[in-house]
Design a protein around this motif. Structure first.
Motif, PDB file in Angstrom:
ATOM      1  N   MET A   1       0.843  -1.203   0.000  1.00 55.54           N
ATOM      2  CA  MET A   1       0.000   0.000   0.000  1.00 55.54           C
ATOM      3  C   MET A   1       0.877   1.252   0.000  1.00 55.54           C
ATOM      4  SD  MET A   1      -2.862   1.267   2.788  1.00 55.54           S
ATOM      5  CE  MET A   1      -3.951  -0.130   2.508  1.00 55.54           C
ATOM      6  N   LYS A   2       0.540   2.215  -0.832  1.00 53.74           N
ATOM      7  CA  LYS A   2       1.285   3.451  -0.869  1.00 53.74           C
ATOM      8  C   LYS A   2       1.095   4.238   0.419  1.00 53.74           C
ATOM      9  CE  LYS A   2       1.260   4.093  -5.875  1.00 53.74           C
ATOM     10  NZ  LYS A   2       0.890   5.005  -6.985  1.00 53.74           N
ATOM     11  N   LYS A   3       2.138   4.942   0.821  1.00 53.34           N
ATOM     12  CA  LYS A   3       2.061   5.746   2.030  1.00 53.34           C
ATOM     13  C   LYS A   3       1.763   7.195   1.692  1.00 53.34           C
ATOM     14  CE  LYS A   3       5.019   2.888   4.945  1.00 53.34           C
ATOM     15  NZ  LYS A   3       6.199   2.858   5.859  1.00 53.34           N
ATOM     16  N   ILE A   4       1.225   7.920   2.675  1.00 52.02           N
ATOM     17  CA  ILE A   4       0.901   9.324   2.503  1.00 52.02           C
ATOM     18  C   ILE A   4       1.582  10.149   3.595  1.00 52.02           C
ATOM     19  CG2 ILE A   4      -1.330   8.811   1.457  1.00 52.02           C
ATOM     20  CD1 ILE A   4      -2.648   9.555   4.136  1.00 52.02           C
ATOM     21  N   SER A   5       1.516  11.450   3.444  1.00 56.24           N
ATOM     22  CA  SER A   5       1.983  12.365   4.482  1.00 56.24           C
ATOM     23  C   SER A   5       0.758  13.004   5.130  1.00 56.24           C
ATOM     24  CB  SER A   5       2.874  13.467   3.894  1.00 56.24           C
ATOM     25  OG  SER A   5       4.049  12.919   3.351  1.00 56.24           O
ATOM     26  N   ILE A   6       0.800  13.137   6.452  1.00 60.58           N
ATOM     27  CA  ILE A   6      -0.307  13.738   7.192  1.00 60.58           C
ATOM     28  C   ILE A   6       0.219  14.962   7.938  1.00 60.58           C
ATOM     29  CG2 ILE A   6      -2.046  13.402   8.988  1.00 60.58           C
ATOM     30  CD1 ILE A   6      -2.002  10.416   8.330  1.00 60.58           C
ATOM     31  N   ALA A   7      -0.388  16.114   7.672  1.00 63.05           N
ATOM     32  CA  ALA A   7       0.014  17.372   8.302  1.00 63.05           C
ATOM     33  C   ALA A   7      -1.081  17.825   9.264  1.00 63.05           C
ATOM     34  CB  ALA A   7       0.245  18.443   7.238  1.00 63.05           C
ATOM     35  N   ILE A   8      -0.706  18.048  10.517  1.00 63.35           N
ATOM     36  CA  ILE A   8      -1.671  18.476  11.525  1.00 63.35           C
ATOM     37  C   ILE A   8      -1.238  19.826  12.093  1.00 63.35           C
ATOM     38  CG2 ILE A   8      -2.821  17.914  13.698  1.00 63.35           C
ATOM     39  CD1 ILE A   8      -2.250  14.982  13.171  1.00 63.35           C
ATOM     40  N   ASP A   9      -2.031  20.857  11.826  1.00 58.94           N
ATOM     41  CA  ASP A   9      -1.768  22.191  12.351  1.00 58.94           C
ATOM     42  C   ASP A   9      -2.868  22.583  13.329  1.00 58.94           C
ATOM     43  OD1 ASP A   9       0.602  22.932  10.851  1.00 58.94           O
ATOM     44  OD2 ASP A   9      -0.690  22.932   9.079  1.00 58.94           O
ATOM     45  N   GLY A  10      -2.653  23.685  14.041  1.00 57.07           N
ATOM     46  CA  GLY A  10      -3.700  24.158  14.931  1.00 57.07           C
ATOM     47  C   GLY A  10      -3.165  24.938  16.110  1.00 57.07           C
ATOM     48  N   HIS A  11      -4.087  25.384  16.935  1.00 55.40           N
ATOM     49  CA  HIS A  11      -3.737  26.180  18.109  1.00 55.40           C
ATOM     50  C   HIS A  11      -3.035  25.332  19.168  1.00 55.40           C
ATOM     51  CE1 HIS A  11      -7.129  28.584  16.371  1.00 55.40           C
ATOM     52  NE2 HIS A  11      -6.268  29.553  16.624  1.00 55.40           N
ATOM     53  N   ILE A 135       2.617  23.312   9.118  1.00 57.05           N
ATOM     54  CA  ILE A 135       3.001  22.093   8.397  1.00 57.05           C
ATOM     55  C   ILE A 135       2.281  21.997   7.056  1.00 57.05           C
ATOM     56  CG2 ILE A 135       3.291  19.600   8.552  1.00 57.05           C
ATOM     57  CD1 ILE A 135       4.799  21.310  10.657  1.00 57.05           C
ATOM     58  N   GLY A 136       0.966  22.183   7.084  1.00 55.67           N
ATOM     59  CA  GLY A 136       0.202  22.076   5.846  1.00 55.67           C
ATOM     60  C   GLY A 136       0.373  23.245   4.906  1.00 55.67           C
ATOM     61  N   LEU A 140       4.933  20.922   4.652  1.00 53.42           N
ATOM     62  CA  LEU A 140       4.485  19.829   3.780  1.00 53.42           C
ATOM     63  C   LEU A 140       3.228  20.255   3.022  1.00 53.42           C
ATOM     64  CD1 LEU A 140       4.845  16.774   6.227  1.00 53.42           C
ATOM     65  CD2 LEU A 140       6.485  17.529   4.484  1.00 53.42           C
ATOM     66  N   PRO A 141       3.350  21.250   2.138  1.00 53.83           N
ATOM     67  CA  PRO A 141       2.159  21.745   1.432  1.00 53.83           C
ATOM     68  C   PRO A 141       1.510  20.715   0.517  1.00 53.83           C
ATOM     69  CG  PRO A 141       4.158  22.653   0.456  1.00 53.83           C
ATOM     70  CD  PRO A 141       4.572  21.965   1.725  1.00 53.83           C
ATOM     71  N   GLU A 142       2.248  19.651   0.170  1.00 56.90           N
ATOM     72  CA  GLU A 142       1.699  18.609  -0.705  1.00 56.90           C
ATOM     73  C   GLU A 142       1.145  17.412   0.075  1.00 56.90           C
ATOM     74  OE1 GLU A 142       1.463  19.333  -3.879  1.00 56.90           O
ATOM     75  OE2 GLU A 142       2.500  21.223  -3.428  1.00 56.90           O
ATOM     76  N   ALA A 143       1.054  17.532   1.382  1.00 66.34           N
ATOM     77  CA  ALA A 143       0.536  16.422   2.193  1.00 66.34           C
ATOM     78  C   ALA A 143      -0.861  16.019   1.725  1.00 66.34           C
ATOM     79  CB  ALA A 143       0.498  16.828   3.668  1.00 66.34           C
ATOM     80  N   GLU A 144      -1.096  14.714   1.665  1.00 65.50           N
ATOM     81  CA  GLU A 144      -2.383  14.220   1.171  1.00 65.50           C
ATOM     82  C   GLU A 144      -3.523  14.463   2.153  1.00 65.50           C
ATOM     83  OE1 GLU A 144       0.791  11.739  -0.868  1.00 65.50           O
ATOM     84  OE2 GLU A 144       0.477  12.633   1.101  1.00 65.50           O
ATOM     85  N   LEU A 145      -3.213  14.465   3.450  1.00 72.16           N
ATOM     86  CA  LEU A 145      -4.233  14.743   4.469  1.00 72.16           C
ATOM     87  C   LEU A 145      -3.746  15.879   5.350  1.00 72.16           C
ATOM     88  CD1 LEU A 145      -6.829  14.192   6.029  1.00 72.16           C
ATOM     89  CD2 LEU A 145      -5.623  12.385   7.292  1.00 72.16           C
ATOM     90  N   LYS A 146      -4.552  16.940   5.417  1.00 68.87           N
ATOM     91  CA  LYS A 146      -4.228  18.086   6.259  1.00 68.87           C
ATOM     92  C   LYS A 146      -5.367  18.334   7.238  1.00 68.87           C
ATOM     93  CE  LYS A 146      -1.748  20.380   2.468  1.00 68.87           C
ATOM     94  NZ  LYS A 146      -1.695  21.581   1.620  1.00 68.87           N
ATOM     95  N   LEU A 147      -5.003  18.556   8.483  1.00 63.68           N
ATOM     96  CA  LEU A 147      -5.987  18.846   9.520  1.00 63.68           C
ATOM     97  C   LEU A 147      -5.640  20.174  10.178  1.00 63.68           C
ATOM     98  CD1 LEU A 147      -6.002  15.371  11.286  1.00 63.68           C
ATOM     99  CD2 LEU A 147      -7.718  16.186   9.683  1.00 63.68           C
TER     100      LEU A 147
END
Length: 230
Positions: A1-11, A135-136, A140-147
């Protein structure tokens, strides 16, 4: 399975690190706590007399390029922990003293340039979960999942207050709340890489959300993306 990058930003104090660790562990990914890196620089400034009433920016920048930052897995906990110049400082960086100045340190363009470069090198391969403030949008502006995680300041202060008390620190709730609001202002209004939600990020307000519900919701987002890549 291909892997992705996950970027989590916030307060601050929204539980970004807790969620990021859960996701990384369940997916078999590498967890990178970018906030710990900025905290480590702030700790260095504190321990070396570069912070009094204000931050000695020039003094810190003199030492900046020589600072060595990295993560190593703690064999006792299985967690990736921050090392500063070869020393594990995971506990020291969580103090309220560091919290008071970390946003000011993180606002320095030279500090951000050095740490963003390190973070991008760490995240060059897929299969990473990284949390922080930019991060997002920057790292990692190209991250597949950003929160983008947020919660009411009072809720975040209460969580942080309990955490500090459990660690044995002598603080008041009002002091922690002031710190949370002050960091929000500094993070959102700095000139370089201010805290903001990426256009394609999913906003997650966890003011009244339990850890289990939060994790399951975000894991479903990740699974949807991973299944689409099969």
């Amino acid at each position: 399975m291909k892997k992705i990058s996950i970027a989590i930003d916030g307060h601050s104090s929204t539980g970004k690190s807790t969620l990021a660790r859960q996701l990384a562990k369940s997916l078999g990914y590498v967890y990178i706590d970018s906030g710990a890196m900025y905290r480590a620089v702030a700790l260095f400034a504190l321990e070396n007399g570069l912070i009094g009433e204000t931050l000695d920016e020039a003094g810190l920048l003199e030492h900046l390029q020589a600072l060595e930052l990295g993560f190593e897995v703690n064999p006792k906990t299985g967690r990736s922990e921050i090392h500063l110049n070869g020393e594990n400082v995971e506990q020291q960086i969580r103090s309220i003293a560091v919290s008071r100045f970390v946003s000011e340190v993180a606002a320095l363009p030279e500090v951000r340039e050095k740490l963003v470069k390190l973070q991008q090198e760490m995240g060059a391969e897929k299969g990473v979960v990284m949390d922080g403030r930019d991060i997002g949008t920057v790292v990692l502006p190209e991250a597949e999942l950003k929160l983008f995680m947020t919660a009411a300041p009072e809720k975040r202060a209460a969580r942080r207050y309990k955490e500090l008390l459990d660690r044995g620190e002598s603080v008041t709730y009002q002091e922690v709340l002031r710190n949370v609001r002050h960091r929000d202002y500094l993070d959102s209004n700095r000139e370089v890489s201010p805290l903001k939600q990426a256009a394609d990020a999913i906003r997650l307000d966890n003011s009244d959300m339990g850890l289990k519900e939060q994790y399951e919701r975000v894991r479903s987002f990740a699974d949807r993306i991973l299944n689409a890549k099969k």
